[in-house]
Design a protein around this motif. Structure first.
Motif, PDB file in Angstrom:
ATOM      1  N   MET A 232       0.832  -1.198   0.000  1.00 11.03           N
ATOM      2  CA  MET A 232       0.000   0.000   0.000  1.00 11.03           C
ATOM      3  C   MET A 232       0.872   1.256   0.000  1.00 11.03           C
ATOM      4  O   MET A 232       0.566   2.251  -0.677  1.00 11.03           O
ATOM      5  N   LYS A 233       1.985   1.217   0.747  1.00 13.86           N
ATOM      6  CA  LYS A 233       2.874   2.365   0.800  1.00 13.86           C
ATOM      7  C   LYS A 233       3.463   2.640  -0.586  1.00 13.86           C
ATOM      8  O   LYS A 233       3.523   3.792  -1.052  1.00 13.86           O
ATOM      9  N   ARG A 234       3.890   1.566  -1.259  1.00 13.90           N
ATOM     10  CA  ARG A 234       4.466   1.735  -2.587  1.00 13.90           C
ATOM     11  C   ARG A 234       3.439   2.307  -3.558  1.00 13.90           C
ATOM     12  O   ARG A 234       3.754   3.172  -4.388  1.00 13.90           O
ATOM     13  N   ASP A 235       2.200   1.818  -3.451  1.00 16.71           N
ATOM     14  CA  ASP A 235       1.155   2.303  -4.349  1.00 16.71           C
ATOM     15  C   ASP A 235       0.892   3.793  -4.136  1.00 16.71           C
ATOM     16  O   ASP A 235       0.745   4.565  -5.096  1.00 16.71           O
ATOM     17  N   VAL A 236       0.815   4.193  -2.851  1.00 20.40           N
ATOM     18  CA  VAL A 236       0.547   5.600  -2.558  1.00 20.40           C
ATOM     19  C   VAL A 236       1.724   6.486  -2.978  1.00 20.40           C
ATOM     20  O   VAL A 236       1.549   7.534  -3.594  1.00 20.40           O
ATOM     21  N   LEU A 237       2.934   6.020  -2.643  1.00 24.29           N
ATOM     22  CA  LEU A 237       4.100   6.805  -3.017  1.00 24.29           C
ATOM     23  C   LEU A 237       4.217   6.931  -4.524  1.00 24.29           C
ATOM     24  O   LEU A 237       4.600   7.980  -5.056  1.00 24.29           O
ATOM     25  N   GLY A 238       3.883   5.875  -5.219  1.00 29.69           N
ATOM     26  CA  GLY A 238       3.943   5.905  -6.665  1.00 29.69           C
ATOM     27  C   GLY A 238       2.994   6.916  -7.273  1.00 29.69           C
ATOM     28  O   GLY A 238       3.225   7.453  -8.357  1.00 29.69           O
ATOM     29  N   LYS A 239       1.893   7.167  -6.557  1.00 29.28           N
ATOM     30  CA  LYS A 239       0.904   8.114  -7.068  1.00 29.28           C
ATOM     31  C   LYS A 239       1.198   9.551  -6.651  1.00 29.28           C
ATOM     32  O   LYS A 239       0.970  10.495  -7.406  1.00 29.28           O
ATOM     33  N   LEU A 240       1.647   9.720  -5.407  1.00 26.77           N
ATOM     34  CA  LEU A 240       1.706  11.074  -4.853  1.00 26.77           C
ATOM     35  C   LEU A 240       3.097  11.697  -4.765  1.00 26.77           C
ATOM     36  O   LEU A 240       3.231  12.913  -4.812  1.00 26.77           O
ATOM     37  N   THR A 241       4.135  10.891  -4.599  1.00 25.09           N
ATOM     38  CA  THR A 241       5.444  11.493  -4.319  1.00 25.09           C
ATOM     39  C   THR A 241       6.136  11.936  -5.593  1.00 25.09           C
ATOM     40  O   THR A 241       5.747  11.611  -6.706  1.00 25.09           O
ATOM     41  N   GLY A 242       7.220  12.645  -5.380  1.00 27.82           N
ATOM     42  CA  GLY A 242       7.947  13.207  -6.513  1.00 27.82           C
ATOM     43  C   GLY A 242       7.358  14.544  -6.895  1.00 27.82           C
ATOM     44  O   GLY A 242       6.264  14.924  -6.495  1.00 27.82           O
ATOM     45  N   ALA A 243       8.105  15.230  -7.711  1.00 18.42           N
ATOM     46  CA  ALA A 243       7.673  16.575  -8.089  1.00 18.42           C
ATOM     47  C   ALA A 243       6.416  16.553  -8.935  1.00 18.42           C
ATOM     48  O   ALA A 243       5.675  17.524  -8.982  1.00 18.42           O
ATOM     49  N   ARG A 244       6.163  15.436  -9.592  1.00 19.06           N
ATOM     50  CA  ARG A 244       5.017  15.386 -10.497  1.00 19.06           C
ATOM     51  C   ARG A 244       3.991  14.342 -10.051  1.00 19.06           C
ATOM     52  O   ARG A 244       3.443  13.595 -10.847  1.00 19.06           O
ATOM     53  N   GLY A 245       3.726  14.254  -8.744  1.00 20.58           N
ATOM     54  CA  GLY A 245       2.728  13.314  -8.215  1.00 20.58           C
ATOM     55  C   GLY A 245       1.320  13.632  -8.707  1.00 20.58           C
ATOM     56  O   GLY A 245       1.012  14.759  -9.062  1.00 20.58           O
ATOM     57  N   GLU A 246       0.451  12.606  -8.733  1.00 20.84           N
ATOM     58  CA  GLU A 246      -0.914  12.811  -9.212  1.00 20.84           C
ATOM     59  C   GLU A 246      -1.734  13.606  -8.201  1.00 20.84           C
ATOM     60  O   GLU A 246      -1.487  13.573  -7.006  1.00 20.84           O
ATOM     61  N   LYS A 247      -2.717  14.297  -8.724  1.00 19.49           N
ATOM     62  CA  LYS A 247      -3.496  15.214  -7.898  1.00 19.49           C
ATOM     63  C   LYS A 247      -4.594  14.503  -7.096  1.00 19.49           C
ATOM     64  O   LYS A 247      -4.928  14.901  -5.997  1.00 19.49           O
ATOM     65  N   VAL A 248      -5.149  13.427  -7.629  1.00 22.90           N
ATOM     66  CA  VAL A 248      -6.312  12.776  -7.017  1.00 22.90           C
ATOM     67  C   VAL A 248      -6.054  11.294  -6.834  1.00 22.90           C
ATOM     68  O   VAL A 248      -5.477  10.637  -7.693  1.00 22.90           O
ATOM     69  N   ILE A 249      -6.481  10.754  -5.676  1.00 18.32           N
ATOM     70  CA  ILE A 249      -6.510   9.308  -5.440  1.00 18.32           C
ATOM     71  C   ILE A 249      -7.961   8.893  -5.248  1.00 18.32           C
ATOM     72  O   ILE A 249      -8.712   9.527  -4.504  1.00 18.32           O
ATOM     73  N   ILE A 250      -8.339   7.850  -5.939  1.00 17.44           N
ATOM     74  CA  ILE A 250      -9.707   7.324  -5.784  1.00 17.44           C
ATOM     75  C   ILE A 250      -9.664   6.144  -4.828  1.00 17.44           C
ATOM     76  O   ILE A 250      -8.951   5.165  -5.085  1.00 17.44           O
ATOM     77  N   ALA A 251     -10.389   6.239  -3.689  1.00 18.92           N
ATOM     78  CA  ALA A 251     -10.412   5.178  -2.668  1.00 18.92           C
ATOM     79  C   ALA A 251     -11.792   4.532  -2.621  1.00 18.92           C
ATOM     80  O   ALA A 251     -12.823   5.206  -2.738  1.00 18.92           O
ATOM     81  N   PHE A 252     -11.846   3.223  -2.424  1.00 14.69           N
ATOM     82  CA  PHE A 252     -13.097   2.463  -2.305  1.00 14.69           C
ATOM     83  C   PHE A 252     -13.189   1.936  -0.873  1.00 14.69           C
ATOM     84  O   PHE A 252     -12.322   1.190  -0.424  1.00 14.69           O
ATOM     85  N   ASN A 253     -14.246   2.308  -0.136  1.00 12.91           N
ATOM     86  CA  ASN A 253     -14.382   1.968   1.282  1.00 12.91           C
ATOM     87  C   ASN A 253     -15.656   1.159   1.522  1.00 12.91           C
ATOM     88  O   ASN A 253     -16.668   1.351   0.848  1.00 12.91           O
ATOM     89  N   ALA A 254     -15.600   0.265   2.541  1.00  8.74           N
ATOM     90  CA  ALA A 254     -16.772  -0.570   2.875  1.00  8.74           C
ATOM     91  C   ALA A 254     -17.888   0.280   3.455  1.00  8.74           C
ATOM     92  O   ALA A 254     -19.073   0.057   3.186  1.00  8.74           O
ATOM     93  N   ASN A 255     -17.564   1.275   4.232  1.00  9.57           N
ATOM     94  CA  ASN A 255     -18.561   2.163   4.822  1.00  9.57           C
ATOM     95  C   ASN A 255     -17.884   3.464   5.203  1.00  9.57           C
ATOM     96  O   ASN A 255     -16.660   3.594   5.141  1.00  9.57           O
ATOM     97  N   ALA A 256     -18.686   4.445   5.619  1.00  9.75           N
ATOM     98  CA  ALA A 256     -18.160   5.777   5.935  1.00  9.75           C
ATOM     99  C   ALA A 256     -17.245   5.752   7.138  1.00  9.75           C
ATOM    100  O   ALA A 256     -16.316   6.560   7.244  1.00  9.75           O
ATOM    101  N   GLU A 257     -17.544   4.797   8.073  1.00  7.53           N
ATOM    102  CA  GLU A 257     -16.735   4.764   9.289  1.00  7.53           C
ATOM    103  C   GLU A 257     -15.295   4.293   9.003  1.00  7.53           C
ATOM    104  O   GLU A 257     -14.353   4.640   9.726  1.00  7.53           O
ATOM    105  N   SER A 258     -15.114   3.508   7.970  1.00  3.62           N
ATOM    106  CA  SER A 258     -13.777   2.985   7.669  1.00  3.62           C
ATOM    107  C   SER A 258     -13.106   3.701   6.499  1.00  3.62           C
ATOM    108  O   SER A 258     -12.189   3.186   5.875  1.00  3.62           O
ATOM    109  N   LYS A 259     -13.568   4.880   6.190  1.00  2.00           N
ATOM    110  CA  LYS A 259     -13.005   5.606   5.057  1.00  2.00           C
ATOM    111  C   LYS A 259     -11.572   6.079   5.351  1.00  2.00           C
ATOM    112  O   LYS A 259     -11.182   6.248   6.511  1.00  2.00           O
ATOM    113  N   THR A 260     -10.843   6.265   4.304  1.00  2.00           N
ATOM    114  CA  THR A 260      -9.470   6.763   4.402  1.00  2.00           C
ATOM    115  C   THR A 260      -9.511   8.251   4.706  1.00  2.00           C
ATOM    116  O   THR A 260     -10.274   9.004   4.124  1.00  2.00           O
ATOM    117  N   THR A 261      -8.700   8.677   5.665  1.00  2.00           N
ATOM    118  CA  THR A 261      -8.645  10.102   6.002  1.00  2.00           C
ATOM    119  C   THR A 261      -7.309  10.677   5.551  1.00  2.00           C
ATOM    120  O   THR A 261      -6.277  10.020   5.579  1.00  2.00           O
TER     121      THR A 261
END
Length: 576
Positions: A232-261
């Motif tokens: 998961m760390k590699r996936d996130v870093l691959g999307k966000l880190t570096g000077a040209r990281g992506e602007k948006v991450i799409i997350a899929f959650n089972a319910n609102a209580e377990s959503k990514t913050t």
């Protein structure tokens, strides 16, 4: 146990120079691609690129010239044909940018035919011999694409070829501990070039992402296994880190209580922070390149106008030229001198400066030093050419000009015979001559082989003056004197027109070559007769044709006397 993963930032490391037992060449950098790393810092760091370009322009100036180009026109012409200005500028750039520069020396019959720039980043040094010498260089157009089984092109180093092949001359300044590759002189400031690039990339990315700050991403649906966390760390870093990281991450959650913050970690005083870093990069690069004033490179700092910094610029220019630019120029000149020496060419080479002439203090300098410092050819001044001891004036009260013509081979023999006949007539016509020649002052001692009591010939330097006429020709034409053949012979053994002889010699046959190769001037032969008594009825009885028949023929001149050097083979220069 902490569930926080720490990401280490990359660190700058100096290049690795290492021998590999499998290879005959020496790698440069951990990935054998350090030259490309330097090129990238030149392309993507604004300050570093501007400094290197500015320094290169100052090294090259207005091109290569020679202080003795007028004295050695043939050698100078050979030098200009062997190495072109476009190649010299590339050599100057790579010497500054890469710390080294390479030249391809084309040899034929053990003579240098041409010198061309060779891309330094495509070369790798062969392992040294027992004497510590690099005998060859290996070439590949792109070392990152070299295959293990690929056979490399081996090019002998300069002096190690057979005299009929291409050799490589590498300008490699000595640095203690570096036998194969010389480090750049701005290596201490190179990390700041990389930092400047990253700051620029980060700020661009920050702008494109709506100035969104650093984030902490929390996954609230339990603690996964260590393997899953790493993924998961590699996936996130691959999307966000570096000077040209992506602007948006799409997350899929089972319910609102377990959503990514996602929580912000704001950088306080970000504008001031980046301003500090940018200024720090700029200052360190200026120091690393030893730039005495940014304004030398067209970079203004502060609010002062150019007029307020005139003294600073002048002082900085003189200092920078002497401690930075000239050492580079001397390295390149020494290399070219060594190459040209193979052909027996020895010139006092220098690079013409591009700095304003008013910045150069030439007081007390001699002609050669002034030319070297300013790049302006200091032609020999008219006052320095001493021709006063040569030539004479004809007293027209005693002599009549009876013939004046451009010296021509077809008629010169006839004129010499006629002159000889008139000055040495046989007894059968001697009495007639004494009747028609006046009793003016006789010449007590003939000073020329073409002098006689009755007739004599002289030579006059002739032709048109032009804006680019040589000082020697200007003085000769302005003086408008007549010269005995002996005068011209004496001038030929005296340095009256320095540097225009064969191979730049100070003396040459002025009678044959006038003002030197490509000269447009010529000699005119003038024949004079002693004043005659016009009332004497016998005056016309002795004609030049009759005297010619009874006279003896004098030695004739070389055919080259009758030609302008510009019309001679090779324009009067020695053949190449």
């Amino acid at each position: 146990m902490s569930n926080i993963s720490i990401v280490n930032l990359s660190a700058y490391t100096s290049p690795v120079i290492q021998e590999n037992k499998k290879n005959n060449y020496i790698e440069y950098g951990s990935d054998n691609n350090y030259f490309q790393y330097l090129i990238d810092r030149y392309l993507y760091s604004a300050t570093n690129g501007a400094i290197i370009t500015g320094v290169t322009n100052m090294i090259y100036g207005k091109g290569l010239d020679a202080l003795d180009s007028n004295k050695k026109p043939n050698e100078y012409a050979q030098m200009k044909s062997i190495i072109k200005d476009s190649d010299l500028k590339k050599i100057a750039l790579e010497r500054k940018l890469l710390g080294m520069a390479a030249m391809q020396v084309v040899m034929e019959k053990k003579q240098v035919k041409q010198v061309l720039h060779f891309p330094m980043h495509t070369l790798r040094a062969e392992k040294c011999n027992d004497k510590g010498q690099i005998e060859a260089w290996y070439y590949h157009y792109d070392w990152t694409k070299k295959k293990p089984s690929e056979e490399l092109k081996k090019i002998p180093a300069f002096g190690f070829g057979n005299g009929n092949e291409v050799e490589i001359y590498v300008i490699q300044p000595y640095v203690s501990g570096f036998d194969y590759y010389s480090p750049i002189d701005y290596s201490g400031s190179l990390p700041y070039a990389l930092l400047e690039e990253n700051i620029a990339d980060y700020q661009i990315n920050d702008c494109q992402n709506g100035f969104s700050g650093t984030k902490v991403i929390n996954f609230n649906n339990g603690i996964p296994s260590e393997e899953m966390r790493d993924k998961m760390k590699r996936d996130v870093l691959g999307k966000l880190t570096g000077a040209r990281g992506e602007k948006v991450i799409i997350a899929f959650n089972a319910n609102a209580e377990s959503k990514t913050t996602v929580d912000d970690l704001p950088l306080n005083d970000a504008p001031a922070h980046y301003e500090y870093l940018s200024k720090e990069c700029f200052d360190k690069l200026i120091v690393g390149h030893r730039v005495t004033s940014p304004m030398l490179l067209g970079i203004r700092t502060g609010d002062g106008g150019l007029g307020n910094n005139a003294d600073e610029i002048k002082t900085a220019t003189l200092l920078f030229d002497n401690i930075v630019i000239k050492p580079y120029q001397l390295e390149i000149i020494d290399a070219i001198d060594e190459i040209l020496a193979v052909n027996g060419i020895s010139l006092k080479l220098y690079f013409k400066t591009i700095q304003p002439l008013e910045f150069v203090d030439i007081e007390g300098m001699n002609k050669e030093t002034t030319e070297e410092e300013t790049g302006v050819k200091m032609s020999k001044h008219l006052d320095e050419i001493d021709l006063d001891s040569f030539g004479e004036e004809i007293d027209l009260n005693e002599w009549d000009l009876i013939d004046s013509r451009e010296v021509n081979y077809e008629t010169e023999q006839e004129l010499d015979a006629e002159l000889n006949a008139l000055n040495k007539p046989k007894k059968s016509i001697l009495s007639k001559i004494w009747h028609f020649v006046s009793t003016g002052t006789a010449i007590p001692n003939a000073k020329s082989e073409q002098d006689g009591a009755l007739f004599k010939s002289r030579y006059r330097y002739s032709g048109d003056l032009k804006e680019n006429s040589r000082p020697f020709c200007v003085k000769m034409l302005n003086s408008n004197k007549l010269y005995r053949k002996e005068d011209i012979q004496k001038m030929s053994s005296t340095p009256v027109n320095e540097g225009w002889g064969a191979k730049g010699a100070d003396t040459y046959d002025v009678f044959l070559y006038k003002g030197g190769g490509a000269c447009h001037h010529f000699w005119t032969r003038e024949t004079y007769r002693k004043k005659v008594d016009v009332n004497n009825p016998l005056a016309e009885e002795i004609s030049p044709s009759k005297a010619r028949k009874e006279g003896e023929i004098l030695p004739t001149n070389s055919p080259l006397v009758y030609e302008k050097p510009i019309n001679m083979p090779n324009k009067g220069f020695l053949p190449k």
